[in-house]
Structures are given as C-alpha cells and as structure tokens.
Design a protein around this motif. Structure first.
Motif, PDB file in Angstrom:
ATOM      1  N   GLU A   1      55.483   5.218  34.171  1.00 22.21           N
ATOM      2  CA  GLU A   1      55.461   6.690  34.171  1.00 22.21           C
ATOM      3  C   GLU A   1      54.567   7.211  33.040  1.00 22.21           C
ATOM      4  O   GLU A   1      53.728   8.088  33.252  1.00 22.21           O
ATOM      5  CB  GLU A   1      56.904   7.137  33.938  1.00 22.21           C
ATOM      6  N   HIS A   2      54.738   6.644  31.846  1.00 26.02           N
ATOM      7  CA  HIS A   2      53.938   7.088  30.703  1.00 26.02           C
ATOM      8  C   HIS A   2      52.459   6.765  30.922  1.00 26.02           C
ATOM      9  O   HIS A   2      51.584   7.565  30.585  1.00 26.02           O
ATOM     10  CB  HIS A   2      54.406   6.385  29.421  1.00 26.02           C
ATOM     11  N   THR A   3      52.202   5.584  31.472  1.00 30.50           N
ATOM     12  CA  THR A   3      50.812   5.162  31.636  1.00 30.50           C
ATOM     13  C   THR A   3      50.103   6.043  32.670  1.00 30.50           C
ATOM     14  O   THR A   3      48.937   6.410  32.488  1.00 30.50           O
ATOM     15  CB  THR A   3      50.731   3.674  32.040  1.00 30.50           C
ATOM     16  N   LEU A   4      50.808   6.390  33.735  1.00 29.10           N
ATOM     17  CA  LEU A   4      50.208   7.267  34.744  1.00 29.10           C
ATOM     18  C   LEU A   4      49.851   8.616  34.114  1.00 29.10           C
ATOM     19  O   LEU A   4      48.765   9.161  34.367  1.00 29.10           O
ATOM     20  CB  LEU A   4      51.165   7.453  35.927  1.00 29.10           C
ATOM     21  N   ALA A   5      50.737   9.145  33.269  1.00 30.02           N
ATOM     22  CA  ALA A   5      50.457  10.431  32.609  1.00 30.02           C
ATOM     23  C   ALA A   5      49.203  10.309  31.738  1.00 30.02           C
ATOM     24  O   ALA A   5      48.309  11.166  31.790  1.00 30.02           O
ATOM     25  CB  ALA A   5      51.656  10.863  31.767  1.00 30.02           C
ATOM     26  N   VAL A   6      49.112   9.217  30.966  1.00 33.43           N
ATOM     27  CA  VAL A   6      47.952   9.021  30.082  1.00 33.43           C
ATOM     28  C   VAL A   6      46.685   8.815  30.927  1.00 33.43           C
ATOM     29  O   VAL A   6      45.617   9.366  30.613  1.00 33.43           O
ATOM     30  CB  VAL A   6      48.187   7.823  29.129  1.00 33.43           C
ATOM     31  N   ALA A   7      46.799   8.060  32.025  1.00 36.19           N
ATOM     32  CA  ALA A   7      45.628   7.778  32.875  1.00 36.19           C
ATOM     33  C   ALA A   7      45.082   9.061  33.494  1.00 36.19           C
ATOM     34  O   ALA A   7      43.874   9.294  33.519  1.00 36.19           O
ATOM     35  CB  ALA A   7      46.011   6.773  33.967  1.00 36.19           C
ATOM     36  N   ARG A   8      45.988   9.914  33.987  1.00 34.65           N
ATOM     37  CA  ARG A   8      45.545  11.193  34.584  1.00 34.65           C
ATOM     38  C   ARG A   8      44.879  12.070  33.541  1.00 34.65           C
ATOM     39  O   ARG A   8      43.875  12.714  33.806  1.00 34.65           O
ATOM     40  CB  ARG A   8      46.750  11.936  35.177  1.00 34.65           C
ATOM     41  N   TRP A   9      45.459  12.079  32.363  1.00 33.73           N
ATOM     42  CA  TRP A   9      44.894  12.888  31.278  1.00 33.73           C
ATOM     43  C   TRP A   9      43.512  12.356  30.907  1.00 33.73           C
ATOM     44  O   TRP A   9      42.566  13.137  30.741  1.00 33.73           O
ATOM     45  CB  TRP A   9      45.854  12.852  30.078  1.00 33.73           C
ATOM     46  N   LEU A  10      43.377  11.017  30.812  1.00 39.76           N
ATOM     47  CA  LEU A  10      42.073  10.435  30.461  1.00 39.76           C
ATOM     48  C   LEU A  10      41.021  10.815  31.502  1.00 39.76           C
ATOM     49  O   LEU A  10      39.877  11.118  31.157  1.00 39.76           O
ATOM     50  CB  LEU A  10      42.182   8.904  30.369  1.00 39.76           C
ATOM     51  N   GLU A  11      41.416  10.808  32.780  1.00 43.19           N
ATOM     52  CA  GLU A  11      40.450  11.133  33.839  1.00 43.19           C
ATOM     53  C   GLU A  11      39.896  12.543  33.686  1.00 43.19           C
ATOM     54  O   GLU A  11      38.809  12.831  34.160  1.00 43.19           O
ATOM     55  CB  GLU A  11      41.101  10.959  35.233  1.00 43.19           C
ATOM     56  N   ALA A  12      40.646  13.411  33.028  1.00 43.93           N
ATOM     57  CA  ALA A  12      40.213  14.805  32.874  1.00 43.93           C
ATOM     58  C   ALA A  12      39.405  15.028  31.594  1.00 43.93           C
ATOM     59  O   ALA A  12      38.974  16.153  31.327  1.00 43.93           O
ATOM     60  CB  ALA A  12      41.447  15.720  32.881  1.00 43.93           C
ATOM     61  N   GLN A  13      39.190  13.970  30.799  1.00 47.15           N
ATOM     62  CA  GLN A  13      38.466  14.154  29.528  1.00 47.15           C
ATOM     63  C   GLN A  13      36.957  13.992  29.754  1.00 47.15           C
ATOM     64  O   GLN A  13      36.532  12.983  30.327  1.00 47.15           O
ATOM     65  CB  GLN A  13      38.937  13.140  28.474  1.00 47.15           C
TER      66      GLN A  13
END
Ligand SMILES: *Cc1c(COP(=O)(O)O)cnc(C)c1O
Length: 411
Positions: free
Chosen positions: A275-287
C-alpha cells in the motif's frame, strides 16, 4: 516449579493462511509457553546409548544442531505451510539456500537456465563459481518465454527464476516456465524473496522448489540472515537434508526463532508495504524530475497484467525510478543528490525492512558491471531504488522531494 504438560492439540483442517502463519508448528514444551520457545542448544542429551544409536542411524529425533533443532524445525514447518509445499529446509542465508539447491540437484555436465536479471550474487554463483565445477549455465531474458524454451538442452536439469527482479521489478510467467521445465524433464525453482507467499505461491503455479531469503520480508525488521528451500517431502529429505547435515550451511536457532516470529506478521506487513509503495510510486510518476517509474502495480509497468494476476493484485514493496538526465556523469550526480538529500531514508543494501531503504544500483548491486552491461540491464546512473518501509508514505515522499525539488543546478 513444573507445570503438568499441556497436551498438544491437532489443528483443525482448512485453516486460512493468516491463521497458519500464527498457529502452525508449535510444539509446546512441558512449560506450556504460548509463544514459540527458542531452543538455543547445539547438542541434545540422549536418554541412553541404544536410543542415541537409533537416532543417529535413522536421522530421526534430535541429536546435534547441524542435523536439526526444534526451533529450526518450527520455522521450516511454518514456512512450508505458508508456501503450500509438503516440506521446507532452512539455510544460513538466501545464498546458502541457493548453494544447497545447486549441491543437492546438480553435478558436472548438468545445465541450468536462469534469467540474466537475477540477483547479482545468484548470477555469480552459477555462472562463475559453479562453472569451475562443470555446471553449465545459460542466461536468458527475464520476460521472453521463448528464450527460456530455446535455451533448454538435453542435459538441462533446472530452470531458476526470480520474480519480480531487483531493481527494475521485471516479472516472469511462473506457470509458463513450469510447463517448459516439466516438458524437458527438468525442475523449476523460483526465488520468492521479493513477493513472499503473501503475494505469490510459486508451488501452486507449478514450481517444484520455492527459494527464500529470510533476510528480507520474512524477518521484515532487518535483524538476521536466513534462507530456505520449500518443496516436496521427497526433495527435501532425499536431496537437501543430507547436504545441510554434511556441508553445514545450517540456520542458527536464534535466527530461526526471529524469522519464525516474523512469519506471524508477514501478511499484515507485506500488505502495508504494498500500500505504501503504491502511494510512493504514483507520487513519483507525477514528479517532473522523474523520467520513468518501475512498479508492477502501475498500469505503465510492461508486465502489469501478468503481475496483477500472479501477485494477488499487489505490486510488492520495491519501487525504482529513473531521473531525467543527460550524460552518465550528470545522471550519477543527480541521483547522488536525491539520495544524499534524504534525512529519513537509510542508504543501505537490504530490503523488506520496516525502515525505508534508498539505494543507487549502478554503484552498488550493479557496480561491478561495465557501463554498457549496466545500460543493457536498464540500470543507468540515474536509477534509484526505494525499498519502501512502514513509515508514513507521506514522510517517505517528503524525504525524496527534498532532493528532487532542489535538483536545478546539479549537473
Ligand atoms: C537478498 C536476496 C538473495 C540473497 O539472500 P541473502 O539472505 O542475502 O543471502 C537472493 N535473492 C534475492 C531476490 C534477494 O533479494
């Protein structure tokens, strides 16, 4: 002060995996402890010489900890129950487990097929160390099933796969590889360190051997090293147990106890990591500073559908991203800036820990390759791996944002 012995009860049939993780393999001592005992002993006192002789001859019963120890047995039984295999055998580390597999199954003149994206030490052990003993290895693409099929030879005894891989989280099709192996009369082994039985059970998909680095998620708190092989009772007792007994890559009872207790919380931890990794991955994709994100649960991942089918709909605890950058030197400077700007994340080489770990694969796990080999493997100088822990994902993002948002002027 002695309690009268607490009679042991047979577990009911049909228990769910979460229950097995907590309840399987408790042989209570005469004290009736509720938490598993730690038998930190190398030798076992025998009641008399005849019993001792019988135990040595049959290999049954406890004699010496290189042969077996009750705490190690508990870990093995619990892991086997969780992987859905008849049996398991523990080893001193994940690499110790792979060494055990090689020694148990292969001899000079045998051939193995492995993916060239496997864990670096695994590649070395097969392609370098065991080449010395006449074991031949062919390395193929992680994702191209046709290459695996084409690499099989009459002397192929083993296909060994790891999925997802480090650091780019490439996924391979376990069921398809099992079919190739079995058609060729070979065995399929799968390194399940990244996914754990919470996400995927390779044995259910046809794998004959499931290999673990217990150092990662099974311990889950970065404390001890451990490894294991899971498989049929016949493979474990006939091929592997005699090797551990004579070659000595045995798991210490203390480490077995730590990992045994880690298994109890594996499911809740792994789901939280995902769950945490998916949140970080989605956020990274938006950077805007990030050129590419590798994470199986993102629709942008090349094997997204296979991964979701094979991994219980979850993506695992490792996300890797590549910075937008020019030359290799510039990319390295920018990656180092992002990593060194972190004040929370640990710069370390482990994963599956409660603490988020950030690493630079091009100068660590892939540091001994040439730049051309690194690029062929997709591990450029701008690649950063994050093994997301159990901190609040917002804090992990904020730590990565520190470096990302101050990149202007860096190379
Ligand atoms: C860490 C790791 C290993 C090796 O395990 P050790 O316990 O470090 O010996 C093997 N395979 C994978 C995928 C790993 O991550």
């Amino acid at each position: 002060m002695a309690n009268p012995p607490t009679p042991s009860r047979d577990l009911p049939e049909g228990l769910h995996p979460d229950t097995l993780a907590v309840r399987v393999a408790i042989d209570r001592s005469q004290y009736g402890e509720n938490s598993e005992a730690l038998y930190l002993t190398s030798g076992f006192v025998q009641p008399d010489s005849a019993t001792s002789a019988e135990r040595f001859a049959s290999g049954q019963g406890y004699t010496y900890a290189r042969t077996s120890n009750p705490t190690v047995t508990s870990f093995e039984r619990r892991l086997a129950a969780m992987e859905g295999t008849e049996a398991a055998i523990a080893a001193s580390s994940g690499m110790g487990a792979i060494l055990l597999m090689i020694m148990g199954l292969l001899k000079a003149g045998d051939h193995v097929v492995i993916s060239r994206s496997m864990f670096g030490s695994t590649l070395n052990l097969f392609s370098k160390e065991f080449a010395k003993f006449g074991v031949q290895t062919t390395q193929v693409s992680q994702t191209d099933v046709g290459e695996w099929r084409a690499a099989v030879q009459p002397n192929t005894k083993l296909l060994f796969a790891e999925t997802p891989t480090n650091p780019l989280t490439e996924v391979c099709d376990i069921a398809a590889l099992a079919e190739i192996a079995h058609t060729a009369g070979a065995l399929l082994a799968v390194d399940n360190a990244f996914a754990t039985p919470v996400l995927q059970k390779p044995a259910e998909l046809g794998a004959d051997i499931v290999m673990h680095s217990g150092t990662k998620y099974l311990d889950g708190q970065g404390r001890v090293m451990a490894g294991a092989l899971c498989g049929s009772a016949q493979l474990i007792t006939e091929k592997f147990a005699p090797i551990v007994r004579t070659a000595g890559m045995v798991l210490s009872p203390f480490n077995a106890w730590v990992v045994l207790k880690g298994l109890e919380t594996l499911a809740v931890r792994v789901k939280a990591h995902c769950e945490h990794t998916l949140a970080v991955a989605r956020w990274l994709e938006a950077q805007p500073q990030v050129a590419r994100v590798y994470y199986p649960a993102l629709p942008s991942h090349p094997q997204h559908e296979l991964a979701m089918r094979q991994m219980n709909g979850l993506g695992g605890g490792v996300v890797t991203f590549e910075l937008a950058a020019g030359s290799p030197e510039a990319a390295r400077a920018r990656a180092f800036h992002v990593i060194d700007s972190c004040r929370l994340l640990s710069i370390a080489t482990n994963l599956g820990d409660t603490k988020t770990i950030v690493s630079h694969p091009a100068t660590t796990s892939h540091g001994r390759l040439t730049e051309a080999q690194r690029l062929a493997a997709g591990v450029s100088q701008g690649v950063i791996r994050v093994a997301v822990g159990l901190e609040h994902p917002g804090d992990v993002q904020a730590d990565l944002a520190r470096g990302l948002q101050s990149l202007h002027g860096i190379a």
